[in-house]
Enzyme design. Structure first.
Site, PDB file in Angstrom:
ATOM      1  N   GLU A  96     -10.232   2.535   3.255  1.00 29.31           N
ATOM      2  CA  GLU A  96      -9.855   3.758   2.518  1.00 29.31           C
ATOM      3  C   GLU A  96     -11.072   4.320   1.758  1.00 29.31           C
ATOM      4  O   GLU A  96     -11.291   5.534   1.738  1.00 29.31           O
ATOM      5  CB  GLU A  96      -8.723   3.374   1.564  1.00 29.31           C
ATOM      6  CG  GLU A  96      -8.122   4.487   0.755  1.00 29.31           C
ATOM      7  CD  GLU A  96      -7.088   3.900  -0.234  1.00 29.31           C
ATOM      8  OE1 GLU A  96      -6.234   3.093   0.163  1.00 29.31           O
ATOM      9  OE2 GLU A  96      -7.168   4.246  -1.428  1.00 29.31           O
ATOM     10  N   HIS A 113      -7.986  -3.005   3.902  1.00 28.59           N
ATOM     11  CA  HIS A 113      -7.356  -1.684   4.006  1.00 28.59           C
ATOM     12  C   HIS A 113      -7.955  -0.747   2.948  1.00 28.59           C
ATOM     13  O   HIS A 113      -8.344   0.376   3.222  1.00 28.59           O
ATOM     14  CB  HIS A 113      -5.838  -1.819   3.830  1.00 28.59           C
ATOM     15  CG  HIS A 113      -5.144  -0.529   3.507  1.00 28.59           C
ATOM     16  ND1 HIS A 113      -5.203   0.040   2.245  1.00 28.59           N
ATOM     17  CD2 HIS A 113      -4.393   0.306   4.253  1.00 28.59           C
ATOM     18  CE1 HIS A 113      -4.531   1.179   2.244  1.00 28.59           C
ATOM     19  NE2 HIS A 113      -4.022   1.360   3.457  1.00 28.59           N
ATOM     20  N   ASN A 114      -8.031  -1.252   1.706  1.00 30.73           N
ATOM     21  CA  ASN A 114      -8.588  -0.424   0.631  1.00 30.73           C
ATOM     22  C   ASN A 114     -10.065  -0.136   0.877  1.00 30.73           C
ATOM     23  O   ASN A 114     -10.546   0.956   0.580  1.00 30.73           O
ATOM     24  CB  ASN A 114      -8.420  -1.129  -0.721  1.00 30.73           C
ATOM     25  CG  ASN A 114      -6.992  -1.050  -1.225  1.00 30.73           C
ATOM     26  OD1 ASN A 114      -6.062  -0.882  -0.440  1.00 30.73           O
ATOM     27  ND2 ASN A 114      -6.817  -1.178  -2.519  1.00 30.73           N
ATOM     28  N   SER A 148       0.829  -1.209   0.000  1.00 29.14           N
ATOM     29  CA  SER A 148       0.000   0.000   0.000  1.00 29.14           C
ATOM     30  C   SER A 148       0.857   1.251   0.000  1.00 29.14           C
ATOM     31  O   SER A 148       1.982   1.247   0.496  1.00 29.14           O
ATOM     32  CB  SER A 148      -0.900   0.015   1.229  1.00 29.14           C
ATOM     33  OG  SER A 148      -1.599   1.243   1.269  1.00 29.14           O
ATOM     34  N   LYS A 202      -4.999  -6.369   2.819  1.00 29.37           N
ATOM     35  CA  LYS A 202      -4.785  -5.248   1.889  1.00 29.37           C
ATOM     36  C   LYS A 202      -6.122  -4.831   1.277  1.00 29.37           C
ATOM     37  O   LYS A 202      -6.420  -3.643   1.126  1.00 29.37           O
ATOM     38  CB  LYS A 202      -3.779  -5.636   0.799  1.00 29.37           C
ATOM     39  CG  LYS A 202      -3.651  -4.606  -0.332  1.00 29.37           C
ATOM     40  CD  LYS A 202      -3.093  -3.300   0.163  1.00 29.37           C
ATOM     41  CE  LYS A 202      -3.160  -2.090  -0.734  1.00 29.37           C
ATOM     42  NZ  LYS A 202      -3.228  -2.183  -2.137  1.00 29.37           N
TER      43      LYS A 202
HETATM   44  P1  NDP Z   1      -0.653  -2.133 -13.938  1.00 29.31           P
HETATM   45  O1  NDP Z   1      -1.687  -2.725 -13.044  1.00 29.31           O
HETATM   46  O2  NDP Z   1      -1.046  -1.005 -14.822  1.00 29.31           O
HETATM   47  O3  NDP Z   1      -0.029  -3.324 -14.817  1.00 29.31           O
HETATM   48  C1  NDP Z   1       0.912  -3.062 -15.831  1.00 29.31           C
HETATM   49  C2  NDP Z   1       2.058  -4.056 -15.748  1.00 29.31           C
HETATM   50  O4  NDP Z   1       1.560  -5.396 -15.897  1.00 29.31           O
HETATM   51  C3  NDP Z   1       3.055  -3.844 -16.881  1.00 29.31           C
HETATM   52  O5  NDP Z   1       4.340  -4.111 -16.394  1.00 29.31           O
HETATM   53  C4  NDP Z   1       2.608  -4.875 -17.896  1.00 29.31           C
HETATM   54  O6  NDP Z   1       3.607  -5.241 -18.796  1.00 29.31           O
HETATM   55  C5  NDP Z   1       2.277  -6.014 -16.986  1.00 29.31           C
HETATM   56  N1  NDP Z   1       1.427  -7.030 -17.609  1.00 29.31           N
HETATM   57  C6  NDP Z   1       0.122  -6.926 -17.953  1.00 29.31           C
HETATM   58  N2  NDP Z   1      -0.309  -8.072 -18.499  1.00 29.31           N
HETATM   59  C7  NDP Z   1       0.748  -8.921 -18.516  1.00 29.31           C
HETATM   60  C8  NDP Z   1       0.915 -10.265 -18.940  1.00 29.31           C
HETATM   61  N3  NDP Z   1      -0.095 -10.973 -19.463  1.00 29.31           N
HETATM   62  N4  NDP Z   1       2.146 -10.821 -18.805  1.00 29.31           N
HETATM   63  C9  NDP Z   1       3.157 -10.118 -18.274  1.00 29.31           C
HETATM   64  N5  NDP Z   1       3.045  -8.859 -17.838  1.00 29.31           N
HETATM   65  C10 NDP Z   1       1.857  -8.272 -17.958  1.00 29.31           C
HETATM   66  O7  NDP Z   1       0.631  -1.688 -13.077  1.00 29.31           O
HETATM   67  P2  NDP Z   1       0.757  -0.913 -11.688  1.00 29.31           P
HETATM   68  O8  NDP Z   1       2.201  -0.711 -11.504  1.00 29.31           O
HETATM   69  O9  NDP Z   1      -0.158   0.255 -11.605  1.00 29.31           O
HETATM   70  O10 NDP Z   1       0.208  -1.975 -10.616  1.00 29.31           O
HETATM   71  C11 NDP Z   1       0.778  -3.262 -10.446  1.00 29.31           C
HETATM   72  C12 NDP Z   1      -0.016  -3.994  -9.384  1.00 29.31           C
HETATM   73  O11 NDP Z   1       0.066  -3.257  -8.157  1.00 29.31           O
HETATM   74  C13 NDP Z   1      -1.519  -4.109  -9.686  1.00 29.31           C
HETATM   75  O12 NDP Z   1      -1.991  -5.326  -9.164  1.00 29.31           O
HETATM   76  C14 NDP Z   1      -2.128  -2.965  -8.937  1.00 29.31           C
HETATM   77  O13 NDP Z   1      -3.484  -3.206  -8.613  1.00 29.31           O
HETATM   78  C15 NDP Z   1      -1.256  -2.952  -7.684  1.00 29.31           C
HETATM   79  N6  NDP Z   1      -1.182  -1.687  -6.985  1.00 29.31           N
HETATM   80  C16 NDP Z   1      -1.162  -0.506  -7.684  1.00 29.31           C
HETATM   81  C17 NDP Z   1      -1.115   0.694  -6.993  1.00 29.31           C
HETATM   82  C18 NDP Z   1      -1.049   1.970  -7.744  1.00 29.31           C
HETATM   83  O14 NDP Z   1      -1.083   3.036  -7.083  1.00 29.31           O
HETATM   84  N7  NDP Z   1      -0.945   1.955  -9.065  1.00 29.31           N
HETATM   85  C19 NDP Z   1      -1.091   0.733  -5.522  1.00 29.31           C
HETATM   86  C20 NDP Z   1      -1.025  -0.544  -4.891  1.00 29.31           C
HETATM   87  C21 NDP Z   1      -1.097  -1.699  -5.625  1.00 29.31           C
HETATM   88  P3  NDP Z   1       3.787  -4.435 -20.174  1.00 29.31           P
HETATM   89  O15 NDP Z   1       4.595  -3.227 -19.857  1.00 29.31           O
HETATM   90  O16 NDP Z   1       4.502  -5.385 -21.064  1.00 29.31           O
HETATM   91  O17 NDP Z   1       2.413  -4.096 -20.697  1.00 29.31           O
END
Ligand code: NDP
Length: 474
Positions: free
Chosen positions: A189, A185-186, A128, A182
């Site tokens: 939130e 937590h959300n 988080s 988690k």
């Molecule tokens: P995203 O949820 O936007 O996911 C994008 C990433 O996933 C990229 O690296 C992408 O690769 C990869 N991806 C998607 N599909 C595949 C696949 N089939 N095989 C391999 N890689 C894949 O990224 P975030 O950084 O925003 O979030 C990551 C995780 O963290 C999520 O579960 C999110 O819910 C969680 N999270 C996010 C927060 C935030 O503030 N954003 C806060 C806390 C948790 P490519 O570049 O090749 O497309």
């Protein structure tokens, strides 16, 4: 020597987590499905620490020390399974996969079980704090077997936020426990943000204050019991002017709240566990109603509200007190839900630990969590936070204001679903005898569902005559 840990998935969260790890001196391997993100990370931040970039998962895995520790930071859902399926053939027994995304806890339970059968460890880990937290110190909630946590404990506790010398990371429990808390937590939130939005609505639609005036009010509130990241951020957002129009930014933002699902999951799980988490659920519904912009616009033209009215003296302070009391209820409900889930799934989650690791790094970080931590120190088995002396007194002290605010909201026609639901919960919770006796009577009448009595043990059914008179009992 290889890298101590690897991160695959280098969108905003994975990239920042990898940088955080590297900045703390741990050599880290980095990989992303599309190579451009890996390249960009190295180009921009490669000098922040010891990064080993990899263009293929094979090279990535080969560059890791054993047992291999791999953080998966990809989009939740199918992509996590896809990455696991690709990784598994490349791993050896004892290697550890850490899913740091917002996966559903049931998926985590399934994955943990399947991987354990192949001798692989899986830690479903809540992270988080958004992108800023991932970079500078998030709150980290790992769930999985002890054997999997021990080899990563040092890295996770080092990169986590620290409060009073205590890391905001702790092993939560087995399988889905980390992702469950988690999620909760959300959910909390969601409730917190909805309560803040209602306070804002009361001050703007009710009391007619401008956004900059309300920003100042929130700044003052942030110096008292309400001090928290979200209250501070509310002051910042309300105080921001839109460069294009010169108006307060909040006045030009479309009033449709989006959601990614963790609030809804929390409410769904609460329904399944039979735990009343009314504040979180109302927050989810409020976002859903907000998204019906077209219908609301139509309704605004045809549905009448109250004739008008004014806010009473001392309204701003009363809203503050109502916000605090409602927040206590929302947290009491969220913590009760986590306890119920822990019992249901045999996780042995310690609520005091959660209050401790949520004091820093995460979005709901607040002075208030110190009070929750203390409440569980006083009474580790506390069934509901409202029964703790501190919170009982806090809510009792706020309740006149709370009732006044909800009354005023009703009179003015300003919707306060979370304030009102929290107050209704409080009144329902403090009733030794409520009206469910009638519900049982009705159920027995039309469905022969039986009832229990206050004066005798056993299960009873009344034989009701055609005209509703009791013809015989027992
Ligand atoms: P995203 O949820 O936007 O996911 C994008 C990433 O996933 C990229 O690296 C992408 O690769 C990869 N991806 C998607 N599909 C595949 C696949 N089939 N095989 C391999 N890689 C894949 O990224 P975030 O950084 O925003 O979030 C990551 C995780 O963290 C999520 O579960 C999110 O819910 C969680 N999270 C996010 C927060 C935030 O503030 N954003 C806060 C806390 C948790 P490519 O570049 O090749 O497309």
């Amino acid at each position: 020597m290889g890298s101590q840990i690897g991160v695959t998935g280098l969108a905003v969260m994975g990239q920042n987590l990898a940088r955080n790890i590297a900045r703390h001196g741990f050599p880290v391997a980095v990989h992303n499905r599309s190579e451009s993100r890996t390249k960009q990370l190295i180009e921009r931040y490669g000098d922040e620490g010891d990064f080993t970039p990899a263009t293929s998962l094979e090279d990535f895995v080969a560059s890791l020390d054993r047992p291999r520790r791999i953080v998966i930071m990809v989009k939740a859902g199918g992509p996590v399974d896809a990455v696991i399926d690709e990784l598994v053939p490349l791993l050896d027994r004892g290697d550890i996969l850490i899913d740091g995304g917002n996966s559903h806890f049931e998926d985590t339970r399934r994955r943990e079980k399947a991987l354990a059968e192949r001798g692989l460890h899986f830690l479903g880990t809540g992270v988080s704090g958004g992108e800023e937290g991932a970079l500078n110190g998030p709150s980290i909630m790992p769930g999985g077997p002890d054997d999997a946590y021990a080899p990563v404990a040092e890295i996770l506790t080092t990169i986590a936020a620290q409060v009073d010398g205590t890391p905001c990371a702790a092993h939560i429990g087995p399988d889905g426990a980390g992702h469950y808390v988690k999620m909760a937590h959300n959910g909390i939130e969601y409730a917190d943000m909805q309560l803040i939005a209602e306070a804002y609505d009361l001050l703007t639609s009710g009391a007619g204050m401008s956004a900059p005036e309300i920003a100042q009010t929130f700044e003052q509130w942030n110096e008292g019991d309400l001090e928290s990241f979200l209250i501070e951020t509310t002051a910042t957002v309300l105080g921001h002017t839109d460069a294009a129009t010169g108006r307060p930014l909040v006045d030009v933002i479309l009033d449709e709240a989006e959601q990614k699902g963790t609030g809804r999951w929390t409410a769904q799980s609460a329904l399944e566990l039979g735990v009343p988490v009314t504040a979180i659920t109302e927050a989810v519904y409020a976002r859903a109603l907000s998204a019906r912009k077209e219908q609301r616009t139509r309704a605004a033209g045809v549905l009448p509200g109250p004739a008008g009215g004014s806010t009473p003296d001392g309204f701003v302070d009363a809203v503050r007190d109502a916000l605090y009391a409602s927040k206590v209820v929302a947290y009491a409900q969220g913590f009760e839900q986590m306890r119920a889930a822990s019992d249901e799934y045999d996780w042995n989650v310690d609520p005091g630990t959660l209050a401790t690791i949520w004091r820093g790094g995460c979005i709901i970080r607040a002075r208030f969590l110190d009070r929750i931590k203390e409440a569980y120190e006083r009474s580790p088995e506390l069934p509901n936070l409202l029964l703790d002396d501190y919170f009982r007194d806090a809510v009792a002290g706020a309740q006149d204001a709370w009732r006044k605010v909800v009354r005023t909201a009703v009179d003015l026609g300003v919707p306060t679903p979370a304030f009102s639901a929290s107050l209704a919960y409080y009144d329902g919770f403090r009733r030794e005898r409520g009206p469910a006796s009638l519900i049982q009577g009705l159920r027995d009448y039309f469905g022969a569902h039986t009832y229990r009595r206050v004066d005798r043990e056993g299960v009873f059914h009344t034989l009701w005559s055609e005209d509703g008179r009791e013809v015989s009992a027992d």
